[in-house]
Design a protein around this motif. Structure first.
Motif, PDB file in Angstrom:
ATOM      1  N   ASP A 308       0.846  -1.181   0.000  1.00  0.00           N
ATOM      2  CA  ASP A 308       0.000   0.000   0.000  1.00  0.00           C
ATOM      3  C   ASP A 308       0.892   1.245   0.000  1.00  0.00           C
ATOM      4  OD1 ASP A 308       0.803   0.581   2.674  1.00  0.00           O
ATOM      5  OD2 ASP A 308      -0.902  -0.505   3.506  1.00  0.00           O
ATOM      6  N   ALA A 309       0.278   2.424  -0.044  1.00  0.00           N
ATOM      7  CA  ALA A 309       1.048   3.662  -0.195  1.00  0.00           C
ATOM      8  C   ALA A 309       2.035   3.851   0.950  1.00  0.00           C
ATOM      9  CB  ALA A 309       0.097   4.854  -0.288  1.00  0.00           C
ATOM     10  N   GLU A 310       1.618   3.587   2.182  1.00  0.00           N
ATOM     11  CA  GLU A 310       2.504   3.750   3.326  1.00  0.00           C
ATOM     12  C   GLU A 310       3.657   2.748   3.277  1.00  0.00           C
ATOM     13  OE1 GLU A 310       4.237   5.074   6.812  1.00  0.00           O
ATOM     14  OE2 GLU A 310       2.732   6.019   5.527  1.00  0.00           O
ATOM     15  N   GLU A 311       3.371   1.517   2.902  1.00  0.00           N
ATOM     16  CA  GLU A 311       4.421   0.501   2.825  1.00  0.00           C
ATOM     17  C   GLU A 311       5.442   0.831   1.742  1.00  0.00           C
ATOM     18  OE1 GLU A 311       2.088  -3.509   4.356  1.00  0.00           O
ATOM     19  OE2 GLU A 311       1.948  -2.925   2.230  1.00  0.00           O
ATOM     20  N   ARG A 312       4.991   1.432   0.654  1.00  0.00           N
ATOM     21  CA  ARG A 312       5.936   1.826  -0.399  1.00  0.00           C
ATOM     22  C   ARG A 312       6.937   2.847   0.130  1.00  0.00           C
ATOM     23  NH1 ARG A 312       4.337   1.990  -6.556  1.00  0.00           N
ATOM     24  NH2 ARG A 312       3.141   0.055  -6.742  1.00  0.00           N
ATOM     25  N   LEU A 313       6.450   3.772   0.945  1.00  0.00           N
ATOM     26  CA  LEU A 313       7.349   4.778   1.503  1.00  0.00           C
ATOM     27  C   LEU A 313       8.318   4.165   2.507  1.00  0.00           C
ATOM     28  CD1 LEU A 313       4.849   7.730   2.006  1.00  0.00           C
ATOM     29  CD2 LEU A 313       6.531   7.447   0.179  1.00  0.00           C
ATOM     30  N   LEU A 314       7.839   3.188   3.281  1.00  0.00           N
ATOM     31  CA  LEU A 314       8.733   2.498   4.206  1.00  0.00           C
ATOM     32  C   LEU A 314       9.858   1.811   3.435  1.00  0.00           C
ATOM     33  CD1 LEU A 314       6.182   0.813   6.658  1.00  0.00           C
ATOM     34  CD2 LEU A 314       7.676   2.754   7.161  1.00  0.00           C
ATOM     35  N   LEU A 315       9.505   1.089   2.381  1.00  0.00           N
ATOM     36  CA  LEU A 315      10.497   0.398   1.569  1.00  0.00           C
ATOM     37  C   LEU A 315      11.423   1.385   0.884  1.00  0.00           C
ATOM     38  CD1 LEU A 315      11.722  -1.986  -0.023  1.00  0.00           C
ATOM     39  CD2 LEU A 315       9.750  -1.839  -1.572  1.00  0.00           C
ATOM     40  N   ASP A 316      10.855   2.405   0.289  1.00  0.00           N
ATOM     41  CA  ASP A 316      11.620   3.345  -0.528  1.00  0.00           C
ATOM     42  C   ASP A 316      12.716   4.035   0.296  1.00  0.00           C
ATOM     43  OD1 ASP A 316      11.379   4.937  -3.329  1.00  0.00           O
ATOM     44  OD2 ASP A 316      11.904   6.343  -1.722  1.00  0.00           O
ATOM     45  N   HIS A 317      12.359   4.585   1.458  1.00  0.00           N
ATOM     46  CA  HIS A 317      13.382   5.331   2.198  1.00  0.00           C
ATOM     47  C   HIS A 317      13.172   5.420   3.705  1.00  0.00           C
ATOM     48  CE1 HIS A 317      10.323   8.295   0.897  1.00  0.00           C
ATOM     49  NE2 HIS A 317      10.533   8.861   2.070  1.00  0.00           N
ATOM     50  N   ARG A 318      11.950   5.286   4.190  1.00  0.00           N
ATOM     51  CA  ARG A 318      11.737   5.551   5.610  1.00  0.00           C
ATOM     52  C   ARG A 318      12.422   4.529   6.511  1.00  0.00           C
ATOM     53  NH1 ARG A 318       5.354   7.371   5.891  1.00  0.00           N
ATOM     54  NH2 ARG A 318       5.646   9.511   5.113  1.00  0.00           N
ATOM     55  N   ASN A 319      12.373   3.250   6.152  1.00  0.00           N
ATOM     56  CA  ASN A 319      13.064   2.249   6.959  1.00  0.00           C
ATOM     57  C   ASN A 319      14.564   2.521   6.995  1.00  0.00           C
ATOM     58  OD1 ASN A 319      10.665   0.842   7.455  1.00  0.00           O
ATOM     59  ND2 ASN A 319      10.955  -0.545   5.730  1.00  0.00           N
ATOM     60  N   ALA A 320      15.127   2.822   5.841  1.00  0.00           N
ATOM     61  CA  ALA A 320      16.568   3.075   5.774  1.00  0.00           C
ATOM     62  C   ALA A 320      16.950   4.347   6.514  1.00  0.00           C
ATOM     63  CB  ALA A 320      17.009   3.160   4.310  1.00  0.00           C
ATOM     64  N   GLU A 321      16.091   5.345   6.494  1.00  0.00           N
ATOM     65  CA  GLU A 321      16.396   6.563   7.243  1.00  0.00           C
ATOM     66  C   GLU A 321      16.500   6.292   8.736  1.00  0.00           C
ATOM     67  OE1 GLU A 321      14.493  10.059   4.383  1.00  0.00           O
ATOM     68  OE2 GLU A 321      13.287   9.214   6.012  1.00  0.00           O
ATOM     69  N   GLY A 322      15.706   5.345   9.229  1.00  0.00           N
ATOM     70  CA  GLY A 322      15.810   4.982  10.632  1.00  0.00           C
ATOM     71  C   GLY A 322      17.134   4.330  10.970  1.00  0.00           C
ATOM     72  N   LEU A 323      17.685   3.572  10.013  1.00  0.00           N
ATOM     73  CA  LEU A 323      18.966   2.904  10.227  1.00  0.00           C
ATOM     74  C   LEU A 323      20.151   3.825   9.964  1.00  0.00           C
ATOM     75  CD1 LEU A 323      18.229  -0.513   8.467  1.00  0.00           C
ATOM     76  CD2 LEU A 323      18.338  -0.083  10.924  1.00  0.00           C
ATOM     77  N   PHE A 324      19.993   4.751   9.035  1.00  0.00           N
ATOM     78  CA  PHE A 324      21.085   5.629   8.612  1.00  0.00           C
ATOM     79  C   PHE A 324      20.623   7.082   8.683  1.00  0.00           C
ATOM     80  CE2 PHE A 324      21.278   1.615   6.235  1.00  0.00           C
ATOM     81  CZ  PHE A 324      22.476   1.119   6.699  1.00  0.00           C
ATOM     82  N   PRO A 325      20.463   7.603   9.898  1.00  0.00           N
ATOM     83  CA  PRO A 325      19.902   8.949  10.038  1.00  0.00           C
ATOM     84  C   PRO A 325      20.726  10.040   9.348  1.00  0.00           C
ATOM     85  CG  PRO A 325      20.770   8.133  12.127  1.00  0.00           C
ATOM     86  CD  PRO A 325      20.736   6.969  11.191  1.00  0.00           C
ATOM     87  N   ARG A 326      22.028   9.796   9.172  1.00  0.00           N
ATOM     88  CA  ARG A 326      22.845  10.805   8.497  1.00  0.00           C
ATOM     89  C   ARG A 326      22.389  11.026   7.058  1.00  0.00           C
ATOM     90  NH1 ARG A 326      26.958  10.880   5.214  1.00  0.00           N
ATOM     91  NH2 ARG A 326      27.184   8.618   5.172  1.00  0.00           N
ATOM     92  N   LEU A 327      21.779  10.010   6.460  1.00  0.00           N
ATOM     93  CA  LEU A 327      21.339  10.096   5.073  1.00  0.00           C
ATOM     94  C   LEU A 327      19.883  10.531   4.942  1.00  0.00           C
ATOM     95  CD1 LEU A 327      23.039   6.870   3.671  1.00  0.00           C
ATOM     96  CD2 LEU A 327      23.816   9.244   3.473  1.00  0.00           C
ATOM     97  N   SER A 328      19.242  10.846   6.072  1.00  0.00           N
ATOM     98  CA  SER A 328      17.828  11.227   6.017  1.00  0.00           C
ATOM     99  C   SER A 328      17.643  12.669   5.593  1.00  0.00           C
ATOM    100  CB  SER A 328      17.184  11.012   7.394  1.00  0.00           C
ATOM    101  OG  SER A 328      17.687  11.952   8.333  1.00  0.00           O
ATOM    102  N   GLY A 329      18.717  13.471   5.649  1.00  0.00           N
ATOM    103  CA  GLY A 329      18.587  14.879   5.352  1.00  0.00           C
ATOM    104  C   GLY A 329      17.976  15.664   6.475  1.00  0.00           C
ATOM    105  N   LYS A 330      17.847  15.026   7.667  1.00  0.00           N
ATOM    106  CA  LYS A 330      17.260  15.694   8.817  1.00  0.00           C
ATOM    107  C   LYS A 330      18.302  15.811   9.907  1.00  0.00           C
ATOM    108  CE  LYS A 330      12.963  13.237   7.801  1.00  0.00           C
ATOM    109  NZ  LYS A 330      12.017  12.187   8.286  1.00  0.00           N
ATOM    110  N   ASP A 331      18.151  16.800  10.739  1.00  0.00           N
ATOM    111  CA  ASP A 331      19.027  16.942  11.906  1.00  0.00           C
ATOM    112  C   ASP A 331      18.567  15.947  12.969  1.00  0.00           C
ATOM    113  OD1 ASP A 331      19.031  20.530  11.500  1.00  0.00           O
ATOM    114  OD2 ASP A 331      20.488  19.039  10.784  1.00  0.00           O
ATOM    115  N   VAL A 332      19.484  15.115  13.436  1.00  0.00           N
ATOM    116  CA  VAL A 332      19.144  14.124  14.444  1.00  0.00           C
ATOM    117  C   VAL A 332      20.105  14.240  15.617  1.00  0.00           C
ATOM    118  CG1 VAL A 332      18.166  12.512  12.807  1.00  0.00           C
ATOM    119  CG2 VAL A 332      20.595  12.415  13.264  1.00  0.00           C
TER     120      VAL A 332
END
Length: 332
Positions: A308-332
């Motif tokens: 579904d739409a939410e799962e696509r976003l998890l696969l695309d980048h959200r899951n990886a952003e949780g593992l690699f916050p430096r690559l999320s483009g956000k200040d953490v």
């Protein structure tokens, strides 16, 4: 920037983070050849690589960033000093690649196995000084499999520093492969990944280190099809009952899996049945897999994976952003 589930027709991904992206620097290939190792993939043509080729491929696929790995890493035949020097040279190269292309590349450090003291020293340097994003391991080091209790000191440090482990299969240690004239990656790699999962399960590694993140490539190899068999180990052998965690299937489902080489309907059905969407990651396997194959895999996974739409976003980048916050483009 708000997430959008639409993507150009030619691109399977939106703002993906590719966690399975090989690089093959010229100096690394030269070093292996000097050691008598003519190719990283026996029986398979040696691919070529340069940073420009990776970036172009990423742009064509909709990949915002790639976490790179140098596989198979440091040869286990080296003594401790040359092994440590080899690992340091590779890791400093990786740090330079990140610095030269801000936001586009991350990297998994290589470590000088089987020398555990040197492994821990290089891990600390690679993460604390060079700022690398995790550790790239192979499934076994001369028969020492990832998950063996002797690796617990590394797992403890990786958990403490919140650095994921990426465990790529390699050739099994046993001599006399059943098809010696056929490239072992074609048929052995999926089983190597199952061996890693079984080791992690029997030694309760993920229970001992509950914050440790482990990524298995190629959709977990044969794991989705064999997970139920592993989880039912106590029924197969009473001796396993004392070794397995209370919830074996739950433990296995904590593993992260990338979608490289999972585009066929059979592999994809098993993957989607076994792994929650919150544990799936984009993986290209470039350039060890040709670009046309990785592009086709991405399109087929999204077309037939019933996301579904939410799962696509998890696969695309959200899951990886949780593992690699430096690559999320956000200040953490």
């Amino acid at each position: 920037m708000q997430d959008d589930t639409r993507a150009p027709a030619a691109q399977p991904w939106l703002r993906a983070i590719d966690v399975h992206h090989h690089i093959l620097p010229d100096f690394y290939r030269d070093e292996l050849q000097a050691l008598g190792i003519p190719t990283v993939l026996p029986g398979i043509d040696k691919p070529t690589w340069n940073a420009g080729a990776s970036l172009s491929m990423m742009d064509r696929h909709g990949i915002r960033a790639a976490v790179t790995s140098v596989w198979p890493g440091v040869p286990t035949s080296l003594e401790v000093k040359p092994a440590a020097e080899f690992a340091r040279r590779v890791n400093e190269y990786l740090a330079g690649l990140i610095s030269d292309h801000p936001g586009r590349f991350g990297a998994f450090a290589v470590l000088p196995f089987p020398h555990m003291d040197a492994v821990l020293d290089e891990f600390a340097y690679a993460v604390d000084v060079l700022g690398l994003d995790g550790v790239g391991l192979v499934s076994n080091y001369g028969g020492l499999y990832v998950g063996d209790p002797s690796m617990d000191p590394l797992f403890a440090e990786a958990e403490r520093r919140h650095r994921p482990l990426f465990v790529h299969p390699t050739v099994p240690p046993a001599g006399g492969l059943p098809l010696p004239d056929v490239p072992a990656p074609w048929y052995e790699f999926p089983f190597e990944t199952v061996r890693v999962a079984a080791q992690l399960l029997c030694n309760r590694t993920l229970e001992t280190f509950p914050e440790l993140s482990v990524i298995l490539p190629h959709g977990g190899g044969g794991l989705p099809s064999l997970a139920g068999r592993l989880a039912a180990g106590a029924l197969i052998s009473p001796a396993l009952a004392a070794r397995l965690p209370e919830d074996p299937m739950g433990s296995l489902r904590r593993l992260y899996l990338d979608i490289a080489m999972t585009g066929d309907p059979h592999a994809l059905a098993a993957l989607r049945s076994f792994s929650p969407a919150s544990r799936l990651l984009v993986g290209s396997d470039f350039p060890l897999m040709p670009e046309a194959a990785t592009l086709g895999t991405g399109h087929r996974v999204l077309a037939h994976g019933k996301f579904d739409a939410e799962e696509r976003l998890l696969l695309d980048h959200r899951n990886a952003e949780g593992l690699f916050p430096r690559l999320s483009g956000k200040d953490v």
